[in-house]
Structure formats: structure tokens, C-alpha cells
Design a protein around this motif. Structure first.
Motif, PDB file in Angstrom:
ATOM      1  N   UNK B 164      45.936  44.081  34.014  1.00 12.66           N
ATOM      2  CA  UNK B 164      45.907  44.387  35.529  1.00 12.66           C
ATOM      3  C   UNK B 164      45.756  42.958  36.213  1.00 12.66           C
ATOM      4  N   UNK B 165      46.743  42.697  37.341  1.00  9.54           N
ATOM      5  CA  UNK B 165      46.418  41.156  37.707  1.00  9.54           C
ATOM      6  C   UNK B 165      45.442  41.123  38.851  1.00  9.54           C
ATOM      7  N   UNK B 166      44.290  41.034  38.335  1.00 10.03           N
ATOM      8  CA  UNK B 166      43.129  40.857  39.226  1.00 10.03           C
ATOM      9  C   UNK B 166      42.863  39.444  39.424  1.00 10.03           C
ATOM     10  N   UNK B 167      41.778  38.930  39.895  1.00  3.53           N
ATOM     11  CA  UNK B 167      41.544  37.576  40.244  1.00  3.53           C
ATOM     12  C   UNK B 167      41.548  36.720  38.811  1.00  3.53           C
ATOM     13  N   UNK B 168      40.830  37.265  37.961  1.00  2.00           N
ATOM     14  CA  UNK B 168      40.823  36.490  36.577  1.00  2.00           C
ATOM     15  C   UNK B 168      42.233  36.403  36.011  1.00  2.00           C
ATOM     16  N   UNK B 169      42.678  37.307  36.119  1.00  2.00           N
ATOM     17  CA  UNK B 169      44.274  37.428  35.316  1.00  2.00           C
ATOM     18  C   UNK B 169      45.043  36.322  35.947  1.00  2.00           C
ATOM     19  N   UNK B 170      44.957  36.412  37.338  1.00  2.00           N
ATOM     20  CA  UNK B 170      46.050  35.385  38.158  1.00  2.00           C
ATOM     21  C   UNK B 170      45.418  34.072  37.710  1.00  2.00           C
ATOM     22  N   UNK B 171      44.096  34.050  37.665  1.00  2.00           N
ATOM     23  CA  UNK B 171      43.708  32.592  37.439  1.00  2.00           C
ATOM     24  C   UNK B 171      44.252  32.118  36.158  1.00  2.00           C
ATOM     25  N   UNK B 172      44.117  33.180  35.050  1.00  2.00           N
ATOM     26  CA  UNK B 172      44.906  32.725  33.763  1.00  2.00           C
ATOM     27  C   UNK B 172      46.178  32.327  33.820  1.00  2.00           C
ATOM     28  N   UNK B 173      47.019  32.907  34.831  1.00  2.00           N
ATOM     29  CA  UNK B 173      48.245  32.755  35.092  1.00  2.00           C
ATOM     30  C   UNK B 173      48.597  31.465  35.434  1.00  2.00           C
ATOM     31  N   UNK B 174      47.830  31.066  36.710  1.00  2.00           N
ATOM     32  CA  UNK B 174      47.676  29.678  37.169  1.00  2.00           C
ATOM     33  C   UNK B 174      47.435  28.725  36.132  1.00  2.00           C
ATOM     34  N   UNK B 175      46.565  28.838  35.237  1.00  2.00           N
ATOM     35  CA  UNK B 175      45.980  27.957  34.325  1.00  2.00           C
ATOM     36  C   UNK B 175      47.240  27.729  33.227  1.00  2.00           C
ATOM     37  N   UNK B 176      47.968  28.880  32.985  1.00  2.00           N
ATOM     38  CA  UNK B 176      48.992  28.784  32.235  1.00  2.00           C
ATOM     39  C   UNK B 176      50.240  27.911  32.867  1.00  2.00           C
ATOM     40  N   UNK B 177      50.325  27.916  33.804  1.00  2.00           N
ATOM     41  CA  UNK B 177      51.510  27.252  34.808  1.00  2.00           C
ATOM     42  C   UNK B 177      51.226  26.053  35.000  1.00  2.00           C
ATOM     43  N   UNK B 178      49.900  25.511  35.152  1.00  2.00           N
ATOM     44  CA  UNK B 178      49.759  24.431  35.669  1.00  2.00           C
ATOM     45  C   UNK B 178      48.990  23.544  34.644  1.00  2.00           C
ATOM     46  N   UNK B 179      48.474  24.198  33.619  1.00  2.00           N
ATOM     47  CA  UNK B 179      47.732  23.287  32.573  1.00  2.00           C
ATOM     48  C   UNK B 179      46.267  22.939  33.084  1.00  2.00           C
ATOM     49  N   UNK B 180      45.738  23.072  34.432  1.00  2.00           N
ATOM     50  CA  UNK B 180      44.730  22.685  34.900  1.00  2.00           C
ATOM     51  C   UNK B 180      43.619  23.890  34.686  1.00  2.00           C
ATOM     52  N   UNK B 181      42.471  23.522  34.213  1.00  2.00           N
ATOM     53  CA  UNK B 181      41.540  24.895  34.109  1.00  2.00           C
ATOM     54  C   UNK B 181      40.557  24.727  35.211  1.00  2.00           C
TER      55      UNK B 181
END
Lengths: 219, 219
Positions: B164-181
Motif C-alpha cells: 500500500x503506497x503510504x508514506x513509508x512506501x513512498x520513502x522507499x520508492x524515493x530511496x530506490x530512485x535517488x539512492x539517498x537514504x
């Protein structure tokens, strides 16, 4: 979907391995949270606002944010700063810190419940600050809070499945890998639930006993 | 240099899902808390047993396991749920079980004299509950409900694991796309904390408003 007992017995050893890790994580996390909680409770009482304020804020912050995100933070962000932790260590630190902020409240209540006269008597006997804490206040404050602490340890036990997301091979992760390799979800997931229910019901009995043993103190 | 504005939008979209989940989960939890809490105080054995079984089951197993069970195992029995439905169901039922104990405790904490006065005034059982006991008990429940609501907010992070694309999920997406954690996880930690603050502010205001008519009654 049929319930298949043969499959249950086949996956049981793997799940038992997971239970072991789950219990180890809970025990280590409990020890850490006991220490962290005491430290937070004592630092928050510090007369120096420069110490008590940041500690209070940090504790509030940790308590107000999800354990899952904190685990991600410890496991994925800290390596950027050169701190590379094995999964189980990261998990135990996460559990210990998160529940430390809860146990800190238990300590606070326990310490506040020690009557004022005890502090004054300690002062009258010319005890130093350290002596007052170790010989007078904490020995009276800690026994009544044991049931409340144990309550949080049970809560922590139920949060350990979260460690599976940072690749700790505990019960939930074992069950997931078993489920994924056999494409059967009913048995592994239900068994995980059953394991948790059994262990937490047993711990609740333990808790009742602790409550009877330590719950009330004679004044 | 990474353009953060787009990624921030992604996280905010996730925040909206988190808020939505929290609100719906709280609504279900509140209903379940009252049903099960009052059920446990019922005259009828069957109702009491049912409520106790519900409470012990949902408090005894982990939210994580319940969520996975709702999402992966229920479909095998013919109930297919969307991630959002599974999330709301698991969160609401889980936190509702904790809330039920709060309801029970608060109702029991109302003084015996209040019950006797109701009998003397010839009120029916329903009238007694609705007009005398609950308005007083509700005020006692509120601070603990506030804690429960924050627990629910924190538990919503777990639904990211059932896609489910909640905040934590989206943060993971952003992490995967930018490489920044650091940036995504830091941002959502702050957002979660702000939401928790908002909940406690809201409940405190509500508490003040409800306490208005009860001056002197409340201990």
C-alpha cells in the motif's frame, strides 16, 4: 485451500529456528530498553536544562515515530555515516531505543512514587547523590515497576516481526521464505500467529505472577 | 544535484494515504473498542466470552502477523481485500482490542454511588449507560485513546509491506530512485512526529471541551 498437516510438520524445524531468533532479539532488546529507559528517566530529571530538554525532545520524537521507519533509518541511513551494523544488532538497537522511551515513563512513575521523606532522610544521613540513588531510591522504585516493564517486553516481543524487513531471519521472515518457496501461505502465516499467541499468552501468565509478587509494596 | 520537489510531492501523496488510513483505522477501532469493551461487561456469558476471545486474540498476536494474515490468507478462503481494506481492517481490529480494555477500565472506574443513584432514579440499564456512566467514563478514556491513536498512526507504517503506497512506501520508492537514504527517511520521521503531535493536540482540545459540563464531578 486445504490445511495440510504433513506440510506443517515439514516446515516446523525452520519455524522453530525463527522462534529462537525472535526470542533472542526480544531478550536483548529488553535488556537494552531497561538500560536506555533508566538513562532517559535520569537524564530528564537533570537540573541542567541543557541536558533535560534535548533528552526529553529526543524521547518524545522516538516515541512519536514508527519503529519500522526507525529500523530502516538505523539499517539504511547509518551506513552513509560509516556505521555498518549487522541486521540483528540494528534490530536490537531499534527495539531497545524505541521501547526505552516507553520504559523511561515507567521509571519516571516509579521514581515519583518514592515518598519525599525518603529523599529528605537520605539528605539528612549525608548520603551523596549517587548513594541516594543506588541505596535508597532505586531499590524502592524498581520492584513495583517490574510488572509494567514486563508488559512492555511482551509488547516488544510482538513487534519483533518488523525485524524481518531489515533481513533478520526471525519467525516472520522464515515463514515468508517458506511460503514463497512452496506457494502456500495458509499454514506458515497461521502458525506464526499461533506461535505468537501461545508465547504471549504464556507470558501473560508470567506477568500475572509478577504482579502478585511485586505489584504491591508494603508501606 | 537531485531535484527534490517532485520527490517531496511523492512523499506528501503517501502522507495523505497515511492520514486516510489513520482516520479510518481510528473510526473502526473506536467502534470495536466500545462493542468489545461493553460486551465484556455484559450480563450474558456468550457475549462476554466472545468479547474476551476477540480481545485476547488481537492483543496476543502481532499487528504485523494480523495484517499479513488478512492480506495473504483471507483471499484463500474467498475474501479478497484490497491492501487499503486489509490495512484498515487489521489496524482497526488490533487497536480496537486495546481500546476495549480502556473502555472496560473506564466504565468500571465510575463510582458505585453513580450506579446506585441511577437505580434510585429508576433509570433503565440503557439510560444509565448512555446518560450517566459513558459521559463520565469517556473523559477518563480520552487520554489513553490518544495514546492508542498515536500507536495506530505508527502501526500504519507496517502496511507499506503489503504494497500500500503510504508514506513509508513512498520513502522507499524515493530511496530506490535517488539512492539517498537520509533525506526520505529523515523527512518521513519528521512528518510522522508532526502527525503524532497533531493527534495529541486534537485530543487535548476535545478533552477540555468535554470536561466543561463536568466541573467538580471529575476527580
Amino acid at each position: 485451500m486445504e490445511w495440510d498437516w504433513d506440510f506443517v510438520w515439514k516446515i516446523m524445524p525452520t519455524l522453530i529456528e525463527g522462534v529462537k531468533i525472535t526470542i533472542i532479539a526480544t531478550l536483548l532488546g529488553s535488556v537494552l530498553s531497561t538500560v536506555v529507559g533508566l538513562a532517559i528517566a535520569l537524564l530528564r530529571r537533570s537540573p541542567t536544562r541543557l541536558i533535560s530538554m534535548p533528552v526529553s525532545f529526543a524521547a518524545e520524537f522516538i516515541r512519536g515515530t514508527p519503529l519500522l521507519v526507525q529500523l530502516y533509518f538505523i539499517f539504511y541511513v547509518l551506513p552513509d555515516f560509516g556505521i555498518l551494523l549487522p541486521p540483528l544488532v540494528a534490530g536490537v538497537i531499534g527495539l531497545g531505543l524505541h521501547y526505552g522511551t516507553y520504559t523511561a515513563e515507567v521509571y519516571r512513575a516509579g521514581i515519583d512514587n518514592v515518598p519525599r521523606g525518603q529523599w529528605e532522610a537520605a539528605k539528612a544521613c549525608n548520603l551523596t547523590g549517587g548513594q541516594t540513588w543506588t541505596h535508597v531510591i532505586l531499590p524502592q522504585a524498581i520492584p513495583p515497576m517490574i510488572p509494567a516493564l514486563a508488559n512492555y517486553f511482551i509488547a516488544m516481543f510482538k513487534e519483533t516481526p518488523l525485524l524481518s524487513v531489515i533481513t533478520v531471519l526471525e519467525l516472520m521472515n522464515q515463514a515468508k521464505s517458506v511460503a514463497n518457496s512452496y506457494y502456500r501461505y495458509v499454514e506458515p502465516m497461521t502458525l506464526v500467529g499461533a506461535f505468537f499467541l501461545t508465547i504471549s499468552l504464556l507470558s501473560v501468565f508470567g506477568l500475572r505472577w509478577l504482579e502478585k509478587r511485586y505489584g504491591r509494596i508494603e508501606r | 544535484m537531485i531535484d527534490w520537489s517532485g520527490y517531496l510531492g511523492l512523499i506528501l501523496k503517501g502522507a495523505l494515504v497515511t492520514v486516510e488510513l489513520t482516520l479510518m483505522g481510528c473510526a473502526l477501532a473506536l467502534v470495536m473498542a466500545f462493542i468489545a469493551g461493553l460486551g465484556r461487561l455484559s450480563r450474558h456469558f456468550a457475549l462476554r466470552a466472545l468479547a474476551t476471545a476477540y480481545i485476547e486474540f488481537f492483543r496476543g498476536t502481532s499487528i504485523f502477523v494480523q495484517l499479513f494474515w488478512a492480506y495473504f490468507v483471507l483471499p484463500l478462503f474467498g475474501f479478497t481485500l484490497t491492501p487499503l481494506q486489509a490495512g484498515v481492517l487489521a489496524l482497526g481490529l488490533n487497536v480496537g482490542a486495546y481500546g476495549a480494555e480502556v473502555v472496560r477500565g473506564a466504565v468500571l472506574s465510575i463510582g458505585k454511588a453513580q450506579y446506585e443513584a441511577c437505580v434510585a432514579l429508576n433509570l433503565t440499564r440503557y439510560q444509565r449507560m448512555r446518560h450517566i456512566i459513558l459521559p463520565q467514563a469517556f473523559l477518563i478514556m480520552l487520554p489513553t485513546f490518544c495514546n492508542n491513536a498515536i500507536e495506530l498512526l505508527k502501526a500504519t507504517a507496517v502496511v507499506s509491506l503489503i504494497s500500500l503506497s503510504d508514506m513509508t512506501f513512498e520513502a522507499q520508492v524515493v530511496r530506490a530512485q535517488t539512492g539517498s537514504t537520509l533525506v526520505p527517511f529523515g523527512t518521513i520521521l519528521i512528518l510522522y512526529f508532526l502527525m503524532a503531535l497533531a493527534i495529541s493536540r486534537f485530543v487535548r482540545t476535545l478533552e477540555k471541551r468535554l470536561a466543561r459540563g463536568l466541573d467538580g464531578v471529575r476527580v
